[in-house]
Design a protein around this motif. Structure first.
Motif, PDB file in Angstrom:
ATOM      1  N   ASP A  35       0.819  -1.130  -0.049  1.00  0.00           N
ATOM      2  CA  ASP A  35      -0.004  -0.130   0.069  1.00  0.00           C
ATOM      3  C   ASP A  35       0.950   1.358  -0.079  1.00  0.00           C
ATOM      4  OD1 ASP A  35      -1.926   1.989   0.253  1.00  0.00           O
ATOM      5  OD2 ASP A  35      -2.771   1.216   2.187  1.00  0.00           O
ATOM      6  N   PRO A  36       1.025   2.138  -1.112  1.00  0.00           N
ATOM      7  CA  PRO A  36       1.909   3.386  -1.073  1.00  0.00           C
ATOM      8  C   PRO A  36       1.416   4.443  -0.339  1.00  0.00           C
ATOM      9  CG  PRO A  36       0.574   3.045  -3.126  1.00  0.00           C
ATOM     10  CD  PRO A  36       0.217   1.902  -2.156  1.00  0.00           C
ATOM     11  N   SER A  37       0.048   4.357   0.067  1.00  0.00           N
ATOM     12  CA  SER A  37      -0.615   5.410   0.831  1.00  0.00           C
ATOM     13  C   SER A  37      -1.404   4.995   1.964  1.00  0.00           C
ATOM     14  CB  SER A  37      -1.328   6.104  -0.163  1.00  0.00           C
ATOM     15  OG  SER A  37      -1.796   7.622   0.365  1.00  0.00           O
ATOM     16  N   PRO A  38      -0.827   4.263   3.050  1.00  0.00           N
ATOM     17  CA  PRO A  38      -1.721   3.924   4.006  1.00  0.00           C
ATOM     18  C   PRO A  38      -2.341   4.999   4.834  1.00  0.00           C
ATOM     19  CG  PRO A  38       0.584   3.479   4.288  1.00  0.00           C
ATOM     20  CD  PRO A  38       0.471   4.070   3.055  1.00  0.00           C
ATOM     21  N   GLY A  39      -3.082   4.752   5.825  1.00  0.00           N
ATOM     22  CA  GLY A  39      -3.636   5.963   6.432  1.00  0.00           C
ATOM     23  C   GLY A  39      -2.692   5.978   7.732  1.00  0.00           C
ATOM     24  N   GLU A  40      -3.047   7.432   8.282  1.00  0.00           N
ATOM     25  CA  GLU A  40      -2.005   7.435   9.363  1.00  0.00           C
ATOM     26  C   GLU A  40      -2.037   6.656  10.659  1.00  0.00           C
ATOM     27  OE1 GLU A  40       0.175   9.858   9.481  1.00  0.00           O
ATOM     28  OE2 GLU A  40       0.845   9.737  11.627  1.00  0.00           O
ATOM     29  N   ALA A  41      -3.371   5.819  10.789  1.00  0.00           N
ATOM     30  CA  ALA A  41      -3.460   5.111  11.946  1.00  0.00           C
ATOM     31  C   ALA A  41      -2.722   3.797  11.864  1.00  0.00           C
ATOM     32  CB  ALA A  41      -5.178   4.483  11.962  1.00  0.00           C
ATOM     33  N   ARG A  43       0.618   3.784  11.120  1.00  0.00           N
ATOM     34  CA  ARG A  43       1.869   4.298  11.189  1.00  0.00           C
ATOM     35  C   ARG A  43       2.719   3.631  11.936  1.00  0.00           C
ATOM     36  NH1 ARG A  43       3.264  10.714  12.248  1.00  0.00           N
ATOM     37  NH2 ARG A  43       5.472  10.391  12.267  1.00  0.00           N
ATOM     38  N   GLY A  44       2.339   2.788  13.093  1.00  0.00           N
ATOM     39  CA  GLY A  44       3.121   1.833  14.093  1.00  0.00           C
ATOM     40  C   GLY A  44       3.525   0.799  13.360  1.00  0.00           C
ATOM     41  N   ALA A  45       2.653   0.451  12.572  1.00  0.00           N
ATOM     42  CA  ALA A  45       2.654  -1.080  11.772  1.00  0.00           C
ATOM     43  C   ALA A  45       3.684  -0.655  10.696  1.00  0.00           C
ATOM     44  CB  ALA A  45       1.324  -1.616  11.284  1.00  0.00           C
ATOM     45  N   ILE A  46       3.623   0.396   9.921  1.00  0.00           N
ATOM     46  CA  ILE A  46       4.452   0.382   8.764  1.00  0.00           C
ATOM     47  C   ILE A  46       5.893   0.726   9.397  1.00  0.00           C
ATOM     48  CG2 ILE A  46       4.948   2.364   7.036  1.00  0.00           C
ATOM     49  CD1 ILE A  46       2.435   0.611   6.226  1.00  0.00           C
ATOM     50  N   GLU A  47       6.060   1.548  10.472  1.00  0.00           N
ATOM     51  CA  GLU A  47       7.489   1.667  10.975  1.00  0.00           C
ATOM     52  C   GLU A  47       7.949   0.398  11.526  1.00  0.00           C
ATOM     53  OE1 GLU A  47       6.860   5.125  13.871  1.00  0.00           O
ATOM     54  OE2 GLU A  47       7.000   6.538  12.272  1.00  0.00           O
ATOM     55  N   ARG A  48       7.099  -0.489  11.945  1.00  0.00           N
ATOM     56  CA  ARG A  48       7.598  -1.605  12.404  1.00  0.00           C
ATOM     57  C   ARG A  48       8.396  -2.560  11.103  1.00  0.00           C
ATOM     58  NH1 ARG A  48       3.479  -1.793  15.986  1.00  0.00           N
ATOM     59  NH2 ARG A  48       2.241  -2.752  14.658  1.00  0.00           N
ATOM     60  N   ALA A  49       7.403  -2.288   9.925  1.00  0.00           N
ATOM     61  CA  ALA A  49       7.871  -2.985   8.679  1.00  0.00           C
ATOM     62  C   ALA A  49       9.181  -2.217   8.325  1.00  0.00           C
ATOM     63  CB  ALA A  49       6.679  -2.779   7.728  1.00  0.00           C
ATOM     64  N   VAL A  50       9.172  -0.915   8.316  1.00  0.00           N
ATOM     65  CA  VAL A  50      10.542  -0.487   7.964  1.00  0.00           C
ATOM     66  C   VAL A  50      11.622  -0.834   8.688  1.00  0.00           C
ATOM     67  CG1 VAL A  50      11.725   1.868   7.738  1.00  0.00           C
ATOM     68  CG2 VAL A  50       9.355   1.789   7.036  1.00  0.00           C
ATOM     69  N   HIS A  51      11.571  -1.403  10.139  1.00  0.00           N
ATOM     70  CA  HIS A  51      12.606  -1.521  10.862  1.00  0.00           C
ATOM     71  C   HIS A  51      12.834  -3.138  10.503  1.00  0.00           C
ATOM     72  CE1 HIS A  51      13.452   2.438  12.221  1.00  0.00           C
ATOM     73  NE2 HIS A  51      12.097   2.480  12.738  1.00  0.00           N
ATOM     74  N   ALA A  52      11.964  -3.885  10.303  1.00  0.00           N
ATOM     75  CA  ALA A  52      12.096  -5.361  10.121  1.00  0.00           C
ATOM     76  C   ALA A  52      12.730  -5.706   9.194  1.00  0.00           C
ATOM     77  CB  ALA A  52      10.551  -5.917  10.500  1.00  0.00           C
ATOM     78  N   CYS A  53      12.775  -5.022   7.726  1.00  0.00           N
ATOM     79  CA  CYS A  53      13.168  -5.227   6.637  1.00  0.00           C
ATOM     80  C   CYS A  53      14.557  -5.483   6.605  1.00  0.00           C
ATOM     81  CB  CYS A  53      13.166  -4.160   5.559  1.00  0.00           C
ATOM     82  SG  CYS A  53      13.564  -4.631   3.907  1.00  0.00           S
ATOM     83  N   PRO A  54      15.042  -6.685   6.428  1.00  0.00           N
ATOM     84  CA  PRO A  54      16.397  -7.073   6.604  1.00  0.00           C
ATOM     85  C   PRO A  54      17.581  -6.372   5.464  1.00  0.00           C
ATOM     86  CG  PRO A  54      15.295  -9.243   6.178  1.00  0.00           C
ATOM     87  CD  PRO A  54      14.258  -7.952   5.993  1.00  0.00           C
TER      88      PRO A  54
END
Lengths: 72, 420
Positions: A35-41, A43-54
């Motif tokens: 999803d290139p444009s997820p809602g602000e809600a 945010r936590g999940a997306i930031e976890r994804a950013v950090h989880a990417c090896p």
């Protein structure tokens, strides 16, 4: 939020899918769609994804307004 | 060019332009930064437009993430119309003028229009390059056309064909060449993708070209092929390449033509007389430069990865002061494509390759890494659903290592070298 994944880097480790299952998915063995444009809600999940990417392939920032011809 | 720049103008507000803007700020540029874009949209990502955006998966808003502190002035919906090198000034379509200390030209390409104007104007006939194109075509696909005809044997054509099949829309793919995708992947892997497309229900026609289109009340109804066959279709997508956006540079004395804007290895734009245009740089699809991975041939690499890499180098060099501190753009070309559930990736350039070796997996499994050889040297590697192995070959390609790059390894006792 705005999200982009460098799919040259992506190696389908699928960690983003565990971190944010509503916003990342695999089609076939390795084809990541997201999803290139997820809602602000999300945010936590997306930031976890950013950090989880090896391979650090995901970039995400909060939305910023840009209207036509406008500064910033 | 040793004076520190205070005003930087980036013409082209897409991937290369935005990447450069971020890189300039990361490198401490605190002056005025202006991005000029001819489209009314903030910088957006294009690769999803031929895939998930058409399918209607997730959001169709592919606006690229921007750093909250980018502090750039976006001049959107106003094309640059003229460049005055002597006055160091860009003129925009609305009559305004932007002076610059450094200029980045990243105006990219546009879709090559269907050559027959009347046919191109028919309802149901599309090209696909920008966000608005994807929106229009996506709406048409959601309305379930009876048949989509795709023209062009490149990746966009195959990706859109794949999307149509995902949506259960009948699709005919017309490829002029005898083998699809051969220019990028070579005939063997290109042929494999063609086979997969057929299995997924694509009516793939090789060596096929359109003679004319038929229409009723301004709406496409059928295409007639050169061999006389008539195919009824109410939607056609022409994916027949791109044109470079260089017209605005006419009269600027830069060395720009249909092949692109000529640069040196440091992303500096060159004048028609061969000299460096002071303070002017270029990046992305519009730029062609002596590529160290192609024996110094002047080529443009129209890929996402190159746009980002070249923009980052151009940004660094814009702030470098004098030439001795500049970095050379030596990015190894890379790209990916997703279609029919497969992920295809390539690093290096397969052009002129005379040999292929499957070094992981197999063609039969449709899961493999293949290395490409040219005169005994490794020049490229392609992966199908095997992305994790691909980076291992980058060094071999950079060094032009002997081909095949591995032989007699424990897990690969016999690598068969075959025609590409």
């Amino acid at each position: 939020m705005k999200v982009v994944v460098d799919l040259n880097r992506c190696q389908a480790y699928a960690q983003c899918i565990y971190a944010a299952p509503d916003h990342f998915a695999l089609h076939g063995k390795e084809a990541l769609v997201y999803d290139p444009s997820p809602g602000e809600a999300a945010r936590g999940a997306i930031e976890r994804a950013v950090h989880a990417c090896p391979v650090r392939a995901i970039t995400a920032y909060p939305d910023t307004d840009t209207k036509v011809g406008e500064t910033r | 060019m040793t004076v520190r720049p205070e005003r930087i103008v980036v013409v082209g507000a897409s991937l290369a332009g935005l990447t450069a803007a971020h890189a300039l700020r990361e490198r401490g540029f605190a002056g005025a930064l202006t991005l000029v874009g001819d489209e009314p949209h903030a910088p957006y990502d294009r690769p999803p437009l031929s895939k998930q955006v058409l399918r209607g998966l997730f959001s169709t808003d592919t606006t690229l993430p921007r750093h909250p502190d980018l502090a750039a002035d976006f001049r959107l919906g106003t094309p640059a119309t003229r460049l005055d090198l002597d006055a160091r000034r860009v003129e925009l379509g609305d009559g305004s003028r932007l002076p610059y200390d450094r200029l980045l030209i990243a105006t990219g390409t546009r879709a090559r229009p269907w050559p027959d104007r009347e046919e191109a104007a028919l309802a149901g006939v599309f090209t696909l390059r920008g966000r608005d194109d994807a929106q229009r075509l996506g709406a048409q696909l959601q309305a379930k056309p009876r048949r989509v005809v795709l023209v062009g044997g490149g990746f966009i054509g195959f990706e859109v064909a794949s999307t149509c099949r995902d949506l259960d829309i009948p699709v005919t793919l017309l490829v002029r060449d005898a083998v699809p995708l051969a220019a990028a992947l070579g005939p063997r892997l290109g042929g494999l993708i063609g086979e997969v497309a057929r299995e997924k229900g694509v009516d793939l026609r090789l060596g096929a070209e359109i003679e004319r289109m038929e229409a009723e009340a301004g709406r496409l109804t059928a295409v007639v092929l050169k061999d006389g066959e008539r195919i009824e279709a109410d939607c056609l997508v022409a994916a027949i390449g791109t044109l470079r956006n260089v017209e605005w540079l006419d009269g600027s004395e830069l060395d720009a033509d249909a092949k692109g804007l000529r640069c040196d290895g440091y992303c500096r734009a060159l004048r028609a007389d061969g000299g460096v245009a002071e303070g002017v740089f270029a990046a992305g699809d519009v730029a062609r430069w002596p590529n160290p991975h192609d024996d110094g041939a002047l080529v443009a690499v129209e890929h996402w990865g190159n746009a980002r890499a070249q923009a980052a180098i151009a940004a660094a060099n814009m702030l470098a002061g004098d030439a001795s501190a500049m970095r050379r753009h030596d990015h190894l070309p890379d790209f990916w494509s997703q279609q029919f559930g497969l992920t295809i990736k390539l690093v290096g350039l397969t052009e002129g390759a005379d040999a292929l070796a499957v070094v992981h997996g197999s063609l039969e499994e449709r899961r493999l890494v293949a290395a490409f050889g040219k005169a005994g040297r490794t020049v490229a590697a392609a992966a199908i659903d095997s992305a994790r192995w691909l980076p291992a070959y980058k060094a071999a390609i950079r060094e032009r290592a002997p081909f095949p790059p591995i032989e007699g390894a424990v897990d690969q006792p016999r690598i068969r070298v075959q025609e590409p």
